[in-house]
Design a protein around this motif. Sequence first.
Motif, PDB file in Angstrom:
ATOM      1  N   ASP A   1       8.544  -9.858   7.869  1.00  0.00           N
ATOM      2  CA  ASP A   1       7.537  -8.613   7.733  1.00  0.00           C
ATOM      3  C   ASP A   1       8.205  -7.424   7.096  1.00  0.00           C
ATOM      4  O   ASP A   1       9.280  -6.866   7.655  1.00  0.00           O
ATOM      5  CB  ASP A   1       7.276  -8.352   9.352  1.00  0.00           C
ATOM      6  CG  ASP A   1       6.917  -6.804   9.593  1.00  0.00           C
ATOM      7  OD1 ASP A   1       6.878  -6.542  10.660  1.00  0.00           O
ATOM      8  OD2 ASP A   1       6.511  -6.263   8.367  1.00  0.00           O
ATOM      9  N   MET A   2       7.981  -7.192   6.137  1.00  0.00           N
ATOM     10  CA  MET A   2       8.297  -5.901   5.317  1.00  0.00           C
ATOM     11  C   MET A   2       7.947  -4.612   6.110  1.00  0.00           C
ATOM     12  O   MET A   2       6.789  -4.987   6.645  1.00  0.00           O
ATOM     13  CB  MET A   2       7.627  -5.733   3.869  1.00  0.00           C
ATOM     14  CG  MET A   2       7.648  -6.955   2.986  1.00  0.00           C
ATOM     15  SD  MET A   2       9.224  -7.158   2.665  1.00  0.00           S
ATOM     16  CE  MET A   2       9.456  -8.781   1.795  1.00  0.00           C
ATOM     17  N   LYS A   3       8.560  -3.824   6.111  1.00  0.00           N
ATOM     18  CA  LYS A   3       8.318  -2.718   6.936  1.00  0.00           C
ATOM     19  C   LYS A   3       6.767  -2.085   6.592  1.00  0.00           C
ATOM     20  O   LYS A   3       6.516  -2.183   5.371  1.00  0.00           O
ATOM     21  CB  LYS A   3       9.345  -1.650   7.228  1.00  0.00           C
ATOM     22  CG  LYS A   3       9.679  -0.827   6.149  1.00  0.00           C
ATOM     23  CD  LYS A   3      10.700   0.135   6.285  1.00  0.00           C
ATOM     24  CE  LYS A   3      11.144   0.695   5.036  1.00  0.00           C
ATOM     25  NZ  LYS A   3      12.192   1.275   4.853  1.00  0.00           N
ATOM     26  N   GLU A   4       6.169  -1.628   7.670  1.00  0.00           N
ATOM     27  CA  GLU A   4       4.981  -1.198   7.265  1.00  0.00           C
ATOM     28  C   GLU A   4       5.161   0.382   6.352  1.00  0.00           C
ATOM     29  O   GLU A   4       6.157   0.936   6.675  1.00  0.00           O
ATOM     30  CB  GLU A   4       4.098  -0.546   8.563  1.00  0.00           C
ATOM     31  CG  GLU A   4       3.444  -1.747   9.186  1.00  0.00           C
ATOM     32  CD  GLU A   4       2.570  -2.382   8.321  1.00  0.00           C
ATOM     33  OE1 GLU A   4       1.586  -1.637   8.107  1.00  0.00           O
ATOM     34  OE2 GLU A   4       2.579  -3.589   8.108  1.00  0.00           O
ATOM     35  N   PHE A   5       4.143   0.395   5.613  1.00  0.00           N
ATOM     36  CA  PHE A   5       4.490   2.026   5.127  1.00  0.00           C
ATOM     37  C   PHE A   5       3.896   3.038   6.224  1.00  0.00           C
ATOM     38  O   PHE A   5       3.024   2.542   7.136  1.00  0.00           O
ATOM     39  CB  PHE A   5       3.353   2.106   4.042  1.00  0.00           C
ATOM     40  CG  PHE A   5       3.886   1.833   2.886  1.00  0.00           C
ATOM     41  CD1 PHE A   5       4.720   0.412   2.788  1.00  0.00           C
ATOM     42  CD2 PHE A   5       3.565   2.536   1.589  1.00  0.00           C
ATOM     43  CE1 PHE A   5       5.151   0.187   1.382  1.00  0.00           C
ATOM     44  CE2 PHE A   5       4.248   1.853   0.290  1.00  0.00           C
ATOM     45  CZ  PHE A   5       5.002   0.882   0.291  1.00  0.00           C
ATOM     46  N   ARG A   6       4.184   4.150   6.168  1.00  0.00           N
ATOM     47  CA  ARG A   6       3.658   5.006   7.156  1.00  0.00           C
ATOM     48  C   ARG A   6       2.688   5.818   6.698  1.00  0.00           C
ATOM     49  O   ARG A   6       2.811   6.498   5.339  1.00  0.00           O
ATOM     50  CB  ARG A   6       4.806   5.917   7.676  1.00  0.00           C
ATOM     51  CG  ARG A   6       5.838   5.179   8.911  1.00  0.00           C
ATOM     52  CD  ARG A   6       6.672   6.291   9.375  1.00  0.00           C
ATOM     53  NE  ARG A   6       7.739   6.002   8.595  1.00  0.00           N
ATOM     54  CZ  ARG A   6       8.859   5.359   8.576  1.00  0.00           C
ATOM     55  NH1 ARG A   6       8.729   4.548   9.609  1.00  0.00           N
ATOM     56  NH2 ARG A   6       9.848   5.668   7.832  1.00  0.00           N
ATOM     57  N   VAL A   7       1.587   5.893   7.206  1.00  0.00           N
ATOM     58  CA  VAL A   7       0.117   6.564   6.588  1.00  0.00           C
ATOM     59  C   VAL A   7       0.378   8.224   6.666  1.00  0.00           C
ATOM     60  O   VAL A   7       0.982   8.541   7.660  1.00  0.00           O
ATOM     61  CB  VAL A   7      -1.004   6.276   7.112  1.00  0.00           C
ATOM     62  CG1 VAL A   7      -2.228   7.174   6.796  1.00  0.00           C
ATOM     63  CG2 VAL A   7      -1.224   4.759   7.069  1.00  0.00           C
TER      64      VAL A   7
ATOM     65  N   PRO B   1      -0.839  11.255   7.149  1.00  0.00           N
ATOM     66  CA  PRO B   1      -2.192  11.843   7.660  1.00  0.00           C
ATOM     67  C   PRO B   1      -2.893  12.855   6.519  1.00  0.00           C
ATOM     68  O   PRO B   1      -3.912  12.481   6.306  1.00  0.00           O
ATOM     69  CB  PRO B   1      -1.783  12.576   8.776  1.00  0.00           C
ATOM     70  CG  PRO B   1      -0.538  12.740   9.004  1.00  0.00           C
ATOM     71  CD  PRO B   1       0.261  11.874   8.276  1.00  0.00           C
TER      72      PRO B   1
ATOM     73  N   ASP C   1      -1.321  12.116   1.177  1.00  0.00           N
ATOM     74  CA  ASP C   1      -0.377  12.259   0.086  1.00  0.00           C
ATOM     75  C   ASP C   1       0.112  11.002  -0.124  1.00  0.00           C
ATOM     76  O   ASP C   1       0.455  10.091   0.494  1.00  0.00           O
ATOM     77  CB  ASP C   1       0.515  13.430   0.203  1.00  0.00           C
ATOM     78  CG  ASP C   1       0.566  14.085  -1.251  1.00  0.00           C
ATOM     79  OD1 ASP C   1       0.291  13.523  -2.127  1.00  0.00           O
ATOM     80  OD2 ASP C   1       1.129  15.373  -1.351  1.00  0.00           O
ATOM     81  N   VAL C   2       0.854  10.969  -1.505  1.00  0.00           N
ATOM     82  CA  VAL C   2       1.309   9.546  -1.690  1.00  0.00           C
ATOM     83  C   VAL C   2       2.741   9.529  -0.370  1.00  0.00           C
ATOM     84  O   VAL C   2       3.188  10.369  -0.543  1.00  0.00           O
ATOM     85  CB  VAL C   2       2.166   9.685  -3.165  1.00  0.00           C
ATOM     86  CG1 VAL C   2       2.863   8.451  -3.467  1.00  0.00           C
ATOM     87  CG2 VAL C   2       1.030   9.673  -4.008  1.00  0.00           C
ATOM     88  N   LEU C   3       2.697   8.532  -0.217  1.00  0.00           N
ATOM     89  CA  LEU C   3       3.539   8.093   0.959  1.00  0.00           C
ATOM     90  C   LEU C   3       5.143   8.211   0.552  1.00  0.00           C
ATOM     91  O   LEU C   3       5.411   8.046  -0.421  1.00  0.00           O
ATOM     92  CB  LEU C   3       3.306   6.841   1.452  1.00  0.00           C
ATOM     93  CG  LEU C   3       1.911   6.403   2.112  1.00  0.00           C
ATOM     94  CD1 LEU C   3       2.060   5.124   2.807  1.00  0.00           C
ATOM     95  CD2 LEU C   3       1.536   7.504   2.748  1.00  0.00           C
ATOM     96  N   SER C   4       5.773   8.997   1.471  1.00  0.00           N
ATOM     97  CA  SER C   4       6.957   9.338   1.014  1.00  0.00           C
ATOM     98  C   SER C   4       7.952   8.451   1.811  1.00  0.00           C
ATOM     99  O   SER C   4       7.885   8.261   2.857  1.00  0.00           O
ATOM    100  CB  SER C   4       7.427  10.732   1.524  1.00  0.00           C
ATOM    101  OG  SER C   4       7.388  10.787   2.900  1.00  0.00           O
ATOM    102  N   MET C   5       8.729   7.836   0.895  1.00  0.00           N
ATOM    103  CA  MET C   5       9.969   6.647   1.651  1.00  0.00           C
ATOM    104  C   MET C   5      11.196   7.498   1.199  1.00  0.00           C
ATOM    105  O   MET C   5      11.699   7.081   0.214  1.00  0.00           O
ATOM    106  CB  MET C   5       9.735   5.373   1.324  1.00  0.00           C
ATOM    107  CG  MET C   5       8.520   4.687   1.501  1.00  0.00           C
ATOM    108  SD  MET C   5       8.109   4.697   3.218  1.00  0.00           S
ATOM    109  CE  MET C   5       9.614   3.749   3.709  1.00  0.00           C
ATOM    110  N   SER C   6      11.596   8.339   2.070  1.00  0.00           N
ATOM    111  CA  SER C   6      12.837   9.154   1.378  1.00  0.00           C
ATOM    112  C   SER C   6      13.819   8.174   1.399  1.00  0.00           C
ATOM    113  O   SER C   6      14.245   7.541   2.182  1.00  0.00           O
ATOM    114  CB  SER C   6      13.034  10.273   2.544  1.00  0.00           C
ATOM    115  OG  SER C   6      12.955   9.501   3.653  1.00  0.00           O
TER     116      SER C   6
END
Lengths: 362, 1086, 224
Positions: free
Chosen positions: C55-61, C63, C66-71
């Motif tokens: 299971d690849m980790k979920e993106f976090r929506v 709210p 905006d484009v999701l930030s995966m810092s």
Amino acid sequence: MPISLCHSFKGHKDKVWSTSVNPKFPLLATASSDKTCRLYNLNTKQLIEVLDEKTHKKAIRTVDWKPSGDYPILALGSFDATISIWGRENDDYEEYTTTFNTENKSDDWELMAIIEGHENEIKSVSWSCDGEFLSSCSRDKTIWVWECDETNEEFECVSVLQDHTQDVKCCKFHPREILLGSSSYDDTIRLYKQDIYDEDDWCCVSELTGHSGTVWSIDFEKTYNDDKVRLCSCSDDSTVRVWKRLKTIGNSKKEDVPSTLRSEPNSEEWELQQILPEAHERQVYCCSWSPTGKIASVGSDGKIVIYEEDKNNEEWKIRDVHELAHQVAEINSCEWWYNKDEEKEYLITGGDDGIVNIWNID
Amino acid sequence: MGQNKDNNIEEEVQSLINQYIIDINNSNEQIIIDLSTLIIDDKLTLLQFVQNIGKFLTQDNELMRSKSVLLISLILDKLPSNKLAMKDSFFLMGFLINRLSDNFNEASVGILSLILMNNFKSTEVIADLLSTLKENYDSRQLLAKQRYVAFGILLNLFNKFENFILSNLNNLFIETFIKVSTSEKDPRNLLISFELNYKISTSLDINKYSEELFDNSFCYFPISFKPPPNDPYKITSDELKSALRKILSCNSIFAKDSIPNLTQKLTSSSPLVKADALNNLIACIQNYNVKTVKEYSISLWNAIKFEILHNELSDLQSYEDLIKNYENSSNDEDKIIPLSLKLIEQLTVKVTSNDDGIEEYVTIELIIDELIKNLTAPDAKYSKQSALILASMSSTSIKIFNLTVAKSFPIILLCIKEGVSVPKQRALIINLSFFLYSYTKLSQNHQFPNNLEILKHKDDIFMLLSKSLMSSSKNEVTLRCLAISNLFKLVKMKDFLSYQEANLIVQYFTEVLIDDTNPTTFKEVLEKIVSVSSIEPKLILEITVPQLLALLPDSDSNEIQKEGEISLKVDNHSTVKSKESLLKILSSMVENKEILDVLMIRLLHKLNTLLSNNSSIEYIKYLILTMIEILTKTSKTMENHNQQLEIDNYLKTFLPQFLYLILQNDIFHSKENYGLLEVSSKLAKLIVINTNSSKHQVIVDSLFKIFVYGDSSSSEILLTRPLNYQIKLLEQPSNLVNLFIKLLSAVDKSTTKLPVDIHEYIRDLIKMCQLDVIIHEDYERLGYLQNLCLVIDKYLANTNEEHEFLSLLFNELTEPIELNSTAVLSNKDLKNLEVLAWITKALILKNDSSSDNYREYLIKLLDFNRFSSVSSKLIEVLVSKSEIFNAYKKSVKNSFGLNKKIIFNININLLFKQKFFNDIIPKLIASFNSTPSAILKKNYVATLSLILKYVDDDSIILPHLPTIFPALVSSLYYEPNSESDKTIIKSSLKIILITLKDESSSKKLILENIKRFVPRFLELINSTNDGDIKVYCLQCLMKLPEVVDSATLADFKSGILRNLIPVLDDRKRIVRKIASDCRQIYYDLA
Amino acid sequence: MSDPINANPTVLDVSQLPSRVTFDKSVNGGNVAAIFQDDDLRDLLSLSLFNGNDDMKEFRVDPDGDVLSMSDPEILSVASSVDGSSSEGENDEDEPIDAQEIFDLVSTISDPEHPLTLGQLAVISLADIKVLNKKAKSEISEVIIKITPTITHCSLATLIGLGIRVRLERCLPPRFRITILVKEGTHQSENQVNKQLNDKERVAAACENEQLLGVISQMLSTCK
């Protein structure tokens, strides 16, 4: 014997406002907000034609087939305040009985006339039983009666009836008599007749009050005995009512006295026969009286309700109810279709989901 | 030679003059410049010039005459101010004055230039100038800019010859000014007119003319000037207003006209006019002399008092709100009351000032007596308004403060005796609060004597407020909030309360905090407690913190776990607060280090008790999280005031005991919940991060002693007492390695070195990473892998010797792996690959030169089917986020002694990700395009999407967009059922979104694919249950209209609107919201 | 537009308007489980080669959409990156459409006469919105909104009602039957207005009338 779905036509891209079954040919016409009218062959359920989007700038609210004439002609009334007349000349009956393939159809449906006159949205159109008159009504509170020539290209306004005080929602000719009924936003139903001596003088012969909300549509009983004339009506007040004509005054040919001299004006007396058992919870948009005497009503609550009259005590009761006939969508129109070949009655409904359904009733 | 030179100049001058005067429509500038340069270069004397022009001056052609005068004036205007000799300027002035009658405009320009000449000093001609000006000035004939010249003459005359005018031409000058300035409309001229009026009224003797001068300015009141759109002079209505105000208030002689007129304007219904009148009156009171102000004081008071008395001030709860409202409100309505109060204050100050020797309080006492009659009942008519006025008067001086309080407080507080209803209490508190405001205002710049009148009533005030708070029912929320905010005011008021009284108030606040469940009251009292903790931390530490801590249960094992709310029975009063909210309250109170230190120690003791009463993991974890929160919060607040949080003492007082608790309680090592160990390690790390780097080597040494050699006997820093067991991370695997690496990643890399041989240590770590026993213990194994990565990143030098060691390792790890075989990967292979990946991660992070072969090898794996199941995961390790590699900065003095923030705890090259992307993306795309095999194609795309997950700064990808786009877009059509496919789709959508947002590349890429995109977006929205994918698709649809013209979009419009109907019923509110916003955009499409 | 008939209505402050307060439960008994959502830990474990679930980790929506930030590893000042603020955790119960959602949809419609919204003018208030939301999405549900015109003879009541109906018909799923009524006693020709507002045919016709549609999209332009 529950109501069951027999067929669905899913062509329209927006809500379906009204349908009309051709009395002679197995043709179904459906009118929609997507500004088109689709013609289907009722036997083969095949799409025959889509009457084009260019004619009308706004939604097409109403459609009605001309009962007479040797080839199919229909009238379309639109929110753009115009009426269009379409026909397909050298058409013959056989074509429709065989499995009709659209490729080799020789000539197309032709726009025969555009009728202008109303100030704003047209709400309903209806041909007289002999096809001589076409009535149309609109939000401009008026009902226009047009006389149609044989070429179906010339329409001359015979009379403008301004009795209603508000938006006229429906106008309907009696299936046999030259009697015109209408219903309106002003909660009333009115009936009109030609004056016996002056063809062009139509006047209101009766006003039926009682509904406590907009009367969305009416339909006449389709019986063949003259002295029993009835109509059914449905309204915002979520009731369906049956009205009966008691007597007509001053219009019988026998006293051939010119109308101006006659003592009582040309009028009819009607009476509420019954408020049908309450089955609808919201507005009722359309009711239709079947040739065999059943009444159907549809509305905002998505229900189809079929009523039946107990012959001996003239008492109407609910025969059948079908919930969520167009899923969650509102249902705008219902119309009986008597299939001559199968000698069977079907009900056709059109809804906000853009679908036209054919229902098995018994 | 000179001669003919003269006469050809003569001719030249003559021709220039002729040219200028005869050619009526040619007033070209060039002639003026040529002539004036001739004069400036002394080639032509002014006299010669005038003689040459002479013949035209006597012409009967009226136009020629005026053009010749104009020529003279324009020439004068061009000459430098020191050019003319005295007698020349005198002669010319006389000449031009005579010309005023029939060539007013032309002459006036010249006159103005002459006045400005340095050696124009002949005062005798001024009288003649003024009277001629007065005689000939007719504003109806003149344009605004011509009238401007006339004003210029008067103003410059005044500035240059003020004393002469004062002594000899006083009346003439005023009369001329009145003639010129009457019914002037132009804003620019008005500004000069007002300036002149002010100068005249303040310097000249205006007794005879005071009415005229007043009318001349007051006729413009109220100024409602709207500057024309492109007004060249940028004049604002405020400029005009303040200029006018300066006149009206500059001379007490105007009082007899200004005060009655202005007070009459107060009755205007427009707040704008009323506010302007108030401002003017205030200016008058401030500037007029005391005698005049006293004369009008009663009439002013009677005019102004109803402004306040007749306003019910219904929702006014404090003076501070009134001022706050006045400062930041734009409409004038809110300004009336504050301005009226200010007027009364100015009146009070003026009337009682002893400019004229006698300090006279009769008027003031009159006013006070009139007002205190309304104070009998707190909620009576005018009571609030009178208290407000009295308070504002008493804020002007201590004497008046005492006078007012002495007279009014006995009456105000009378009703307390026989008990007061709640509405009366509320009104009473509000009335008193006005005086508390005056006290605070006065204390800002006055030294209070100890016999302050209000102190006599301190006990009554204190009693009233305390009773209103403590003995009122909980649903009297407004009353209780009023009591709270005013009790807080008492605490803040300088030398008002004794320590015990302040102490008692904090005690009340604490009780309300614990017992009152009404959210509004709770919010108010918490807010006030937090404010107290920043001004009187000791009070909070002594009273509130202990009580809250006492409420914290020593264990939650016996509680029934209702939905978060646990009612705690603690001696007599129970509180409905849950332990979470108690901790939340405590953390919100930490405003400075003083409170932080106390709370950290107290929470540590609580942790100890929790552990000994075997409380739940959640409760312990929450406590530790609270400690992390207050530590972070304090460090952030201090950083905002650019201080550095230094908690070196924690190394003795906190860390040893904390680590001992963790290591000695096996609840921290439980397999089911690593979270507890992770959170505790984070706290330990946070503490070390905030200590001085000089102490870090000792920490490293102790770390190795305890965790590697299992010797906790002489642990000094890290443990209070030796452990009853041994930890030997390199011999016997334990998930405590994660605590070890958290601390190791916290120390300063420049001040520490490993107490072991690094090569040996690395080899031992690799051995541990590959132990079969922990193959399925991910948390443990990843701990060791991160340890390996951390050590290489932080302590392996970037030298050749180490590069050899690394390439040696590389060979050992990769040699046994068969690239081309088709056999399934053995555990051995996987172990090697995993170690290889984490070593590569370290090298990439610090951009070590030897990272190339490691990285190339991992990328190459993507080309082999055999590795397709793991290759993308290995690449993900390289760019993944892990807390161990969070970089922390410390400010350190650089060579120039400047404070510079540098990263101290790990080696990280800030561009490592950019560099990695620039390297791998082209390779991935190239392979994607070239490989025929579908599996490999999917693997490349999967790897690409994994990487893109870790991109937060779009600029990294933008350069690669054109290449990535086609590859990812094709993968948009995978079915989103498996997790990896979902990730691929999400990455494709992300790329599309980034392309849509970046103007440069997006247009072409999007347009090419729009026919496929829109249906696919709609299909995905209506098929997947993955919220993120739906949101992405909707966002793409929303962005389309910004990039694609509406004509192309038109034929998609109805389809989009229809297909977005079902998603309006999505089960998630956020998805529904975005869907309706998206549809709204398409409805609005042309 | 002639000068506004109702020149100065009482205006509410935006902050006073009811909003969906994600009630900070943690102040009065936090939602305990959420705080222990160790996202970082789960992300770390997913890197394991052996049994890291596929299971690849979920993106976090994010709210605000905006484009999701995966810092990437954040560069932090000394203050550590406490992940105490980890998201509320993926609670997946359904969020039914309720009165607050309807209020949020319509309160930011701007009044045709004043530069203010219907929420600020208290033309619409949360208490006057009733939602009879049937559990099953295949059944018909109802929304009844009562509007309070700013003045009793407000000629714009029908236009405001029409604006609300168009907004809701565009934002709510078709299973909702929308009824818009003028609050009893707040308008002279109350019944007349009610009748017009709830005549679906006239509303449909109005939506095809260029000029009227222009006014309505102007009213809806301020919807957030």
